[in-house]
Design a protein around this motif. Sequence first.
Motif, PDB file in Angstrom:
ATOM      1  N   MET A   1       0.956  -1.330  -0.259  1.00 34.04           N
ATOM      2  CA  MET A   1      -0.061  -0.159   0.132  1.00 34.04           C
ATOM      3  C   MET A   1       0.781   1.170   0.089  1.00 34.04           C
ATOM      4  O   MET A   1       1.931   1.399   0.535  1.00 34.04           O
ATOM      5  N   ILE A   2       0.523   2.191  -0.824  1.00 34.15           N
ATOM      6  CA  ILE A   2       1.193   3.500  -0.851  1.00 34.15           C
ATOM      7  C   ILE A   2       0.883   4.498   0.213  1.00 34.15           C
ATOM      8  O   ILE A   2      -0.524   4.371   0.582  1.00 34.15           O
ATOM      9  N   ASP A   3       1.711   5.140   0.896  1.00 36.30           N
ATOM     10  CA  ASP A   3       1.448   6.103   1.903  1.00 36.30           C
ATOM     11  C   ASP A   3       0.876   7.330   1.206  1.00 36.30           C
ATOM     12  O   ASP A   3       0.974   7.665   0.136  1.00 36.30           O
ATOM     13  N   PRO A   4      -0.290   8.137   1.950  1.00 36.48           N
ATOM     14  CA  PRO A   4      -0.973   9.028   1.278  1.00 36.48           C
ATOM     15  C   PRO A   4      -0.024  10.314   0.786  1.00 36.48           C
ATOM     16  O   PRO A   4      -0.334  10.813  -0.188  1.00 36.48           O
ATOM     17  N   LEU A   5       1.023  10.724   1.439  1.00 39.78           N
ATOM     18  CA  LEU A   5       1.787  11.679   0.941  1.00 39.78           C
ATOM     19  C   LEU A   5       2.391  11.548  -0.454  1.00 39.78           C
ATOM     20  O   LEU A   5       2.477  12.323  -1.280  1.00 39.78           O
ATOM     21  N   THR A   6       2.869  10.256  -0.603  1.00 40.02           N
ATOM     22  CA  THR A   6       3.338   9.774  -2.106  1.00 40.02           C
ATOM     23  C   THR A   6       2.238   9.615  -3.064  1.00 40.02           C
ATOM     24  O   THR A   6       2.168  10.204  -4.059  1.00 40.02           O
ATOM     25  N   ARG A   7       1.351   9.174  -2.509  1.00 38.63           N
ATOM     26  CA  ARG A   7       0.060   9.118  -3.386  1.00 38.63           C
ATOM     27  C   ARG A   7      -0.538  10.492  -3.822  1.00 38.63           C
ATOM     28  O   ARG A   7      -0.798  10.726  -5.055  1.00 38.63           O
ATOM     29  N   ARG A   8      -0.303  11.372  -2.940  1.00 35.21           N
ATOM     30  CA  ARG A   8      -1.088  12.833  -3.229  1.00 35.21           C
ATOM     31  C   ARG A   8       0.027  13.373  -4.219  1.00 35.21           C
ATOM     32  O   ARG A   8      -0.171  14.043  -5.170  1.00 35.21           O
ATOM     33  N   ARG A   9       1.573  13.056  -3.810  1.00 35.13           N
ATOM     34  CA  ARG A   9       2.243  13.962  -4.618  1.00 35.13           C
ATOM     35  C   ARG A   9       2.421  13.139  -6.307  1.00 35.13           C
ATOM     36  O   ARG A   9       2.102  13.749  -7.356  1.00 35.13           O
ATOM     37  N   LEU A  10       1.769  11.971  -6.293  1.00 39.78           N
ATOM     38  CA  LEU A  10       1.871  11.304  -7.639  1.00 39.78           C
ATOM     39  C   LEU A  10       0.730  11.561  -8.290  1.00 39.78           C
ATOM     40  O   LEU A  10       0.435  11.846  -9.624  1.00 39.78           O
ATOM     41  N   SER A  11      -0.437  11.814  -7.788  1.00 32.60           N
ATOM     42  CA  SER A  11      -1.719  12.303  -8.011  1.00 32.60           C
ATOM     43  C   SER A  11      -1.728  13.743  -8.643  1.00 32.60           C
ATOM     44  O   SER A  11      -2.123  14.080  -9.751  1.00 32.60           O
ATOM     45  N   HIS A  12      -1.028  14.611  -7.920  1.00 33.94           N
ATOM     46  CA  HIS A  12      -0.850  15.781  -8.466  1.00 33.94           C
ATOM     47  C   HIS A  12       0.164  16.230  -9.563  1.00 33.94           C
ATOM     48  O   HIS A  12      -0.310  17.063 -10.583  1.00 33.94           O
ATOM     49  N   ARG A  13       0.970  15.288  -9.623  1.00 41.24           N
ATOM     50  CA  ARG A  13       2.113  15.176 -10.919  1.00 41.24           C
ATOM     51  C   ARG A  13       1.169  14.737 -12.152  1.00 41.24           C
ATOM     52  O   ARG A  13       1.299  15.427 -13.004  1.00 41.24           O
ATOM     53  N   ALA A  14       0.378  13.703 -11.878  1.00 37.03           N
ATOM     54  CA  ALA A  14      -0.407  13.410 -12.812  1.00 37.03           C
ATOM     55  C   ALA A  14      -1.402  14.414 -13.495  1.00 37.03           C
ATOM     56  O   ALA A  14      -1.734  14.670 -14.640  1.00 37.03           O
ATOM     57  N   LEU A  15      -1.862  14.859 -12.489  1.00 37.74           N
ATOM     58  CA  LEU A  15      -2.948  16.019 -12.697  1.00 37.74           C
ATOM     59  C   LEU A  15      -2.166  17.246 -13.514  1.00 37.74           C
ATOM     60  O   LEU A  15      -2.778  17.799 -14.474  1.00 37.74           O
ATOM     61  N   PHE A  16      -1.136  17.560 -13.171  1.00 35.94           N
ATOM     62  CA  PHE A  16      -0.393  18.533 -13.775  1.00 35.94           C
ATOM     63  C   PHE A  16      -0.255  18.162 -15.460  1.00 35.94           C
ATOM     64  O   PHE A  16      -0.352  19.050 -16.037  1.00 35.94           O
ATOM     65  N   ALA A  17       0.230  17.106 -15.594  1.00 38.63           N
ATOM     66  CA  ALA A  17       0.522  16.641 -16.740  1.00 38.63           C
ATOM     67  C   ALA A  17      -0.902  16.478 -17.691  1.00 38.63           C
ATOM     68  O   ALA A  17      -0.805  17.103 -18.765  1.00 38.63           O
ATOM     69  N   ALA A  18      -1.881  16.180 -16.980  1.00 38.51           N
ATOM     70  CA  ALA A  18      -3.305  16.203 -17.773  1.00 38.51           C
ATOM     71  C   ALA A  18      -3.707  17.512 -17.903  1.00 38.51           C
ATOM     72  O   ALA A  18      -4.193  17.776 -19.146  1.00 38.51           O
ATOM     73  N   ILE A  19      -3.453  18.389 -17.163  1.00 38.02           N
ATOM     74  CA  ILE A  19      -3.928  19.865 -17.300  1.00 38.02           C
ATOM     75  C   ILE A  19      -3.386  20.534 -18.393  1.00 38.02           C
ATOM     76  O   ILE A  19      -3.504  21.081 -19.380  1.00 38.02           O
ATOM     77  N   GLY A  20      -1.754  20.064 -18.473  1.00 38.78           N
ATOM     78  CA  GLY A  20      -1.030  20.790 -19.661  1.00 38.78           C
ATOM     79  C   GLY A  20      -1.388  19.912 -20.820  1.00 38.78           C
ATOM     80  O   GLY A  20      -1.393  20.850 -21.847  1.00 38.78           O
ATOM     81  N   ILE A  21      -1.832  18.790 -20.793  1.00 34.51           N
ATOM     82  CA  ILE A  21      -2.336  18.119 -22.205  1.00 34.51           C
ATOM     83  C   ILE A  21      -3.536  18.794 -22.699  1.00 34.51           C
ATOM     84  O   ILE A  21      -3.732  19.284 -23.821  1.00 34.51           O
ATOM     85  N   VAL A  22      -4.533  18.937 -21.918  1.00 34.63           N
ATOM     86  CA  VAL A  22      -5.824  19.464 -22.140  1.00 34.63           C
ATOM     87  C   VAL A  22      -5.269  21.010 -22.551  1.00 34.63           C
ATOM     88  O   VAL A  22      -6.298  21.370 -23.275  1.00 34.63           O
ATOM     89  N   LEU A  23      -4.659  21.812 -21.911  1.00 32.73           N
ATOM     90  CA  LEU A  23      -4.539  23.078 -22.220  1.00 32.73           C
ATOM     91  C   LEU A  23      -3.872  23.121 -23.739  1.00 32.73           C
ATOM     92  O   LEU A  23      -4.261  24.263 -24.470  1.00 32.73           O
ATOM     93  N   ILE A  24      -2.952  22.272 -24.072  1.00 33.64           N
ATOM     94  CA  ILE A  24      -2.228  22.210 -25.225  1.00 33.64           C
ATOM     95  C   ILE A  24      -3.432  21.796 -26.285  1.00 33.64           C
ATOM     96  O   ILE A  24      -3.405  22.627 -27.540  1.00 33.64           O
ATOM     97  N   PHE A  25      -4.460  21.044 -25.913  1.00 32.52           N
ATOM     98  CA  PHE A  25      -5.493  20.686 -26.878  1.00 32.52           C
ATOM     99  C   PHE A  25      -6.499  21.993 -27.168  1.00 32.52           C
ATOM    100  O   PHE A  25      -7.041  21.923 -28.181  1.00 32.52           O
ATOM    101  N   ILE A  26      -6.854  22.362 -25.938  1.00 35.91           N
ATOM    102  CA  ILE A  26      -7.671  23.578 -26.272  1.00 35.91           C
ATOM    103  C   ILE A  26      -7.158  24.585 -27.031  1.00 35.91           C
ATOM    104  O   ILE A  26      -7.790  25.295 -27.715  1.00 35.91           O
ATOM    105  N   ARG A  27      -5.742  24.911 -27.132  1.00 34.90           N
ATOM    106  CA  ARG A  27      -4.960  25.967 -27.889  1.00 34.90           C
ATOM    107  C   ARG A  27      -4.939  25.552 -29.204  1.00 34.90           C
ATOM    108  O   ARG A  27      -5.016  26.603 -30.275  1.00 34.90           O
ATOM    109  N   LEU A  28      -5.067  24.321 -29.677  1.00 30.93           N
ATOM    110  CA  LEU A  28      -5.111  23.629 -31.009  1.00 30.93           C
ATOM    111  C   LEU A  28      -6.265  23.674 -31.590  1.00 30.93           C
ATOM    112  O   LEU A  28      -6.509  23.653 -32.759  1.00 30.93           O
TER     113      LEU A  28
END
Length: 179
Positions: A1-28
């Motif tokens: 099981m993954i600890d909550p701080l690592t899970r939060r860090r990884l989920s925010h990193r994935a969220l940042f990448a997803a938001i970046g891709i969505v922003l690129i898609f919107i600009r295109l």
Amino acid sequence: MIDPLTRRRLSHRALFAAIGIVLIFIRLMPVNHTPGGLPGPDLTLALTLAWLLRRPEYVPAALVVLVFLLEDVMFWRPIGLWTLIVLGATEFLRTREQSLRDLPFALEWALVTGLLIAMVTLKRMILLMTMVEQPALGLELFQMLMTLVAYPIVVVVSRVAFGLRRAAPGEVDAFGHRM
């Protein structure tokens, strides 16, 4: 099981990448069919700087490089130039994160303003030295101004929607290290 701080860090990193891709898609997306429109803000840059000043562990350098390199390729910019400039700016802020933690928002905004001016100036100087065609100075300045206007909105949305806040003075990470 993954600890909550690592899970939060990884989920925010994935969220940042997803938001970046969505922003690129919107600009295109072909929303405005009339040529010569004014540029909007660089929301990816505003998001990167806002998240980096609040939680630098959520925005590692490799993720910044991947998102901005994808932007360079998708928007036909000189590949790697803006990515390198953004990486330099983010690492400049990352090394000063401890001293910037207690900075009031007005001074943070002024710091981001100065950083954006330096970034645009450096980009224009490098493109001038290499004799590459540049966008109009007025358009770049307008985009920089729009990014600065959007920055507080990005900070508020990041706080409200994603719970992104600055680390508290005594807060520790999963290993007991001070943040």
